[in-house]
Enzyme design. Structure first.
Site, PDB file in Angstrom:
ATOM      1  N   LYS A   1     -13.319  -3.850   7.079  1.00 42.71           N
ATOM      2  CA  LYS A   1     -13.843  -2.550   6.646  1.00 42.71           C
ATOM      3  C   LYS A   1     -14.935  -2.659   5.595  1.00 42.71           C
ATOM      4  O   LYS A   1     -15.555  -1.650   5.246  1.00 42.71           O
ATOM      5  CB  LYS A   1     -12.680  -1.721   6.074  1.00 42.71           C
ATOM      6  CG  LYS A   1     -12.131  -2.268   4.756  1.00 42.71           C
ATOM      7  CD  LYS A   1     -10.972  -1.468   4.200  1.00 42.71           C
ATOM      8  CE  LYS A   1     -10.572  -2.005   2.852  1.00 42.71           C
ATOM      9  NZ  LYS A   1      -9.360  -1.371   2.303  1.00 42.71           N
TER      10      LYS A   1
ATOM     11  N   LYS B   1       0.859  -1.187   0.000  1.00 40.03           N
ATOM     12  CA  LYS B   1       0.000   0.000   0.000  1.00 40.03           C
ATOM     13  C   LYS B   1       0.896   1.238   0.000  1.00 40.03           C
ATOM     14  O   LYS B   1       1.943   1.164   0.658  1.00 40.03           O
ATOM     15  CB  LYS B   1      -0.928   0.006   1.212  1.00 40.03           C
ATOM     16  CG  LYS B   1      -1.865  -1.196   1.282  1.00 40.03           C
ATOM     17  CD  LYS B   1      -3.024  -1.107   0.317  1.00 40.03           C
ATOM     18  CE  LYS B   1      -3.910  -2.350   0.390  1.00 40.03           C
ATOM     19  NZ  LYS B   1      -5.066  -2.302  -0.511  1.00 40.03           N
TER      20      LYS B   1
ATOM     21  N   LYS C   1       0.964  -9.930  -2.670  1.00 37.94           N
ATOM     22  CA  LYS C   1      -0.211  -9.914  -3.548  1.00 37.94           C
ATOM     23  C   LYS C   1      -0.337  -8.545  -4.206  1.00 37.94           C
ATOM     24  O   LYS C   1      -0.208  -7.522  -3.535  1.00 37.94           O
ATOM     25  CB  LYS C   1      -1.478 -10.207  -2.721  1.00 37.94           C
ATOM     26  CG  LYS C   1      -2.784 -10.066  -3.465  1.00 37.94           C
ATOM     27  CD  LYS C   1      -3.982 -10.171  -2.525  1.00 37.94           C
ATOM     28  CE  LYS C   1      -5.256  -9.773  -3.198  1.00 37.94           C
ATOM     29  NZ  LYS C   1      -5.201  -8.414  -3.794  1.00 37.94           N
TER      30      LYS C   1
ATOM     31  N   ASP D   1      -2.472  -5.478  -5.880  1.00 34.98           N
ATOM     32  CA  ASP D   1      -3.805  -4.972  -5.635  1.00 34.98           C
ATOM     33  C   ASP D   1      -4.658  -5.190  -6.897  1.00 34.98           C
ATOM     34  O   ASP D   1      -4.110  -5.423  -7.985  1.00 34.98           O
ATOM     35  CB  ASP D   1      -3.786  -3.488  -5.260  1.00 34.98           C
ATOM     36  CG  ASP D   1      -4.625  -3.263  -4.010  1.00 34.98           C
ATOM     37  OD1 ASP D   1      -4.163  -2.582  -3.081  1.00 34.98           O
ATOM     38  OD2 ASP D   1      -5.733  -3.856  -3.951  1.00 34.98           O
ATOM     39  N   GLU D   2      -5.965  -5.119  -6.736  1.00 35.59           N
ATOM     40  CA  GLU D   2      -6.863  -5.465  -7.855  1.00 35.59           C
ATOM     41  C   GLU D   2      -6.711  -4.509  -9.031  1.00 35.59           C
ATOM     42  O   GLU D   2      -7.051  -4.853 -10.169  1.00 35.59           O
ATOM     43  CB  GLU D   2      -8.313  -5.503  -7.380  1.00 35.59           C
ATOM     44  CG  GLU D   2      -8.935  -4.175  -7.010  1.00 35.59           C
ATOM     45  CD  GLU D   2      -8.598  -3.714  -5.605  1.00 35.59           C
ATOM     46  OE1 GLU D   2      -8.967  -2.581  -5.228  1.00 35.59           O
ATOM     47  OE2 GLU D   2      -7.887  -4.462  -4.896  1.00 35.59           O
TER      48      GLU D   2
ATOM     49  N   HIS E   1      -9.635 -12.451  -7.138  1.00 35.87           N
ATOM     50  CA  HIS E   1     -10.110 -11.242  -6.470  1.00 35.87           C
ATOM     51  C   HIS E   1     -11.507 -10.975  -7.004  1.00 35.87           C
ATOM     52  O   HIS E   1     -11.795 -11.246  -8.170  1.00 35.87           O
ATOM     53  CB  HIS E   1      -9.182 -10.058  -6.771  1.00 35.87           C
ATOM     54  CG  HIS E   1      -9.401  -8.899  -5.851  1.00 35.87           C
ATOM     55  ND1 HIS E   1     -10.510  -8.083  -5.918  1.00 35.87           N
ATOM     56  CD2 HIS E   1      -8.661  -8.443  -4.817  1.00 35.87           C
ATOM     57  CE1 HIS E   1     -10.442  -7.172  -4.957  1.00 35.87           C
ATOM     58  NE2 HIS E   1      -9.332  -7.361  -4.277  1.00 35.87           N
TER      59      HIS E   1
HETATM   60  O1  LIG Z   1      -7.884  -2.851  -1.751  1.00 34.24           O
HETATM   61  C1  LIG Z   1      -8.301  -3.360  -0.688  1.00 34.24           C
HETATM   62  O2  LIG Z   1      -9.143  -2.831  -0.006  1.00 34.24           O
HETATM   63  C2  LIG Z   1      -7.753  -4.710  -0.330  1.00 34.24           C
HETATM   64  O3  LIG Z   1      -6.522  -4.813  -0.991  1.00 34.24           O
HETATM   65  C3  LIG Z   1      -7.566  -4.813   1.171  1.00 34.24           C
HETATM   66  O4  LIG Z   1      -6.672  -3.842   1.619  1.00 34.24           O
HETATM   67  P1  LIG Z   1      -6.479  -3.612   3.188  1.00 34.24           P
HETATM   68  O5  LIG Z   1      -5.936  -4.869   3.780  1.00 34.24           O
HETATM   69  O6  LIG Z   1      -5.505  -2.486   3.264  1.00 34.24           O
HETATM   70  O7  LIG Z   1      -7.795  -3.250   3.768  1.00 34.24           O
HETATM   71  C4  LIG Z   1      -8.667  -5.787  -0.939  1.00 34.24           C
HETATM   72  O8  LIG Z   1      -8.788  -5.434  -2.297  1.00 34.24           O
HETATM   73  C5  LIG Z   1     -10.016  -5.947  -0.322  1.00 34.24           C
HETATM   74  O9  LIG Z   1      -9.917  -6.703   0.827  1.00 34.24           O
HETATM   75  C6  LIG Z   1     -10.997  -6.643  -1.260  1.00 34.24           C
HETATM   76  O10 LIG Z   1     -12.230  -6.855  -0.637  1.00 34.24           O
HETATM   77  P2  LIG Z   1     -12.813  -8.336  -0.387  1.00 34.24           P
HETATM   78  O11 LIG Z   1     -11.694  -9.097   0.255  1.00 34.24           O
HETATM   79  O12 LIG Z   1     -13.993  -8.136   0.513  1.00 34.24           O
HETATM   80  O13 LIG Z   1     -13.177  -8.846  -1.701  1.00 34.24           O
HETATM   81 MG   LIG Z   2      -7.216  -4.367  -2.907  1.00 35.65          MG
END
Ligand SMILES: O=C(O)[C@@](O)(COP(=O)(O)O)[C@H](O)[C@H](O)COP(=O)(O)O
Ligand SMILES: [Mg+2]
Length: 415
Positions: free
Chosen positions: A310, A151, A177, A179-180, A269
């Site tokens: 969150k 991050k 990992k 990020d998306e 994801h």
């Molecule tokens: O971008 C984000 O928010 C995360 O990388 C989490 O970051 P943090 O660990 O910093 O919160 C993931 O993409 C979410 O968890 C996806 O949601 P889900 O797992 O519900 O599909």
């Molecule tokens: Mg993410």
């Protein structure tokens, strides 16, 4: 000459055959429509019917679905397997989650659940590895595996990304990992990121004696994804990550075939899932999206944090139980808990979801007051304490990184 009308699609004395796909919907009929009329229209429009009475010359293959159970707002519909093209998930969803989502005959409609028959299930590959990756790749035994997303989500250079990965891996994290929304942007190109991250991985493995891996995001148009899958295999990777909802299931199926050739696992994801599943009485439930993901063959899937994190979650425990359940011999899927997690939440998370999970923390590691390496150590310490059944505060007394994390975030759920 046979007349086909909506009423032909409703029969509450009907017993589905074992070969049929049974779908459960919640239906809010339009004001001028009663439940029976709405149910018949759902079965009709999602199989082979339409609004006008049809006159058909001679015999046709009967591919009509049947609404056979109405219980309050719940409607069950049975679909003959001959309606579907075996192994074609997009075609199946165009039936059971297609036009019916926009019919005026219903104010709201939600596809809640599916019972997948054996023959249709067998036409899909399912996961190549499933939760066995915990042991087969990481030798983690009954410990949850851990992952971290550097991050900020995007904007780090390749060098910065790799350095964060190295610090997290040497701090005890199993998986780096992407990020998306990180794919192949100029500030952090895919190929450079792949090669340099593997270099850091190798150094971290040598230092820690633990197996490490990388969930690199190959999301793109399908042909490009296939090229990236081949590149990951050439460079000695074990995984690819795909944004399965935004890519679409047809692309996921094609990537699954390519991963089979290279023995690669797929991390799914689910970005954009909430557009389908967040409104409680409309759309497609996350339970059904998870079922589709398992059939299409992903090995790991984000399913939520049992409301500790969150993001809004729909029944993480129920979905995880289904992903671990027997499905005509298909392998299971490893659930991924992610989104607002930090070390202080690990005991409750494991209490709610068990240890057969992957725990992902981005902000919960990189937001640690002492930085990424300390944040990684704190998460690993929380996992080790929880698996050993040791109280977190007691463990923190001997582990300063964990103590600092608890000092900062306690056991609160971020918003
Ligand atoms: O971008 C984000 O928010 C995360 O990388 C989490 O970051 P943090 O660990 O910093 O919160 C993931 O993409 C979410 O968890 C996806 O949601 P889900 O797992 O519900 O599909
Ligand atoms: Mg993410």
């Amino acid at each position: 000459m046979a007349g086909i009308t909506y009423e032909d699609f409703l029969d509450t004395s009907y017993e589905p055959a074992d070969s049929e796909l049974v779908c459960t919907f919640s239906v809010d009929p339009a004001a001028d429509m009663d439940m029976a009329a709405a149910a018949s229209r759902v079965a009709s429009e999602s199989s082979n019917g339409t609004w006008a009475e049809l006159q058909v010359d001679g015999e046709i293959t009967d591919l009509s679905a049947t609404a056979f159970e109405i219980d309050g707002r719940r409607v069950q519909v049975a679909y003959p397997d001959s309606l579907f093209e075996a192994g074609n998930m997009a075609q199946i969803l165009s039936c059971i989650a297609g036009n019916i989502m926009g019919m005026k005959a219903v104010d709201r409609i939600r596809l809640l659940d599916c019972e997948w028959p054996e023959a249709l299930t067998a036409s899909f590959p399912g996961p190549r590895f499933g939760s066995a990756v915990r042991e087969s790749i990481f030798g983690a035994g009954d410990r949850p595996i851990t992952a971290t997303v550097p991050k900020p989500k995007v904007g780090l250079s390749t060098d910065q990304h790799v350095q964060v990965g190295y610090e997290a891996w040497t701090g005890g994290i199993d998986l780096l990992k992407d990020d998306e929304n990180l794919t192949d942007q100029p500030f952090n190109p895919f190929r450079d990121r792949l090669i340099e991250s593997f270099g850091a991985r190798d150094r971290a493995e040598a230092e820690t004696g633990e197996k490490k891996s990388y969930l690199i995001n190959v999301t793109a148009d399908t042909n490009t994804m296939l090229e990236r899958v081949d590149m990951v295999a050439e460079e000695g990777g074990e995984y690819v990550m795909v944004d399965v909802i935004t890519c679409g299931w047809a692309a996921v199926q094609t990537v699954r075939d390519q991963c089979e050739k290279h023995d690669l696992a797929i991390h799914a994801h689910r970005a954009m899932h909430a557009a389908f599943d967040r409104v409680p009485n409309h759309g497609v439930s996350m339970r059904v999206l998870a079922q589709v993901a398992r059939l299409c063959g992903v090995d790991q899937l984000h399913t939520g944090t049992a409301d500790l994190g969150k993001l809004e979650n729909e029944d993480s425990r129920g979905i995880n139980d289904w992903l671990a359940s027997d499905l005509h011999g298909l392998r299971d899927v490893l659930p991924v808990a992610s989104g607002g997690l930090h070390p202080g939440l690990v005991p409750e998370l494991v209490d709610r979801l068990g240890t057969n999970i992957c725990i992902q923390a981005g902000g919960g590691i990189h937001g640690h007051p002492d930085g990424t390496h300390a944040g990684a150590k704190a998460l690993r310490q929380a996992v080790d304490a929880t698996v050993a059944g040791v109280d977190l505060d007691e463990y923190a007394a001997e582990h300063p990184e964990l103590e600092t994390a608890i000092g900062k975030w306690g056991t609160e759920t971020p918003r």
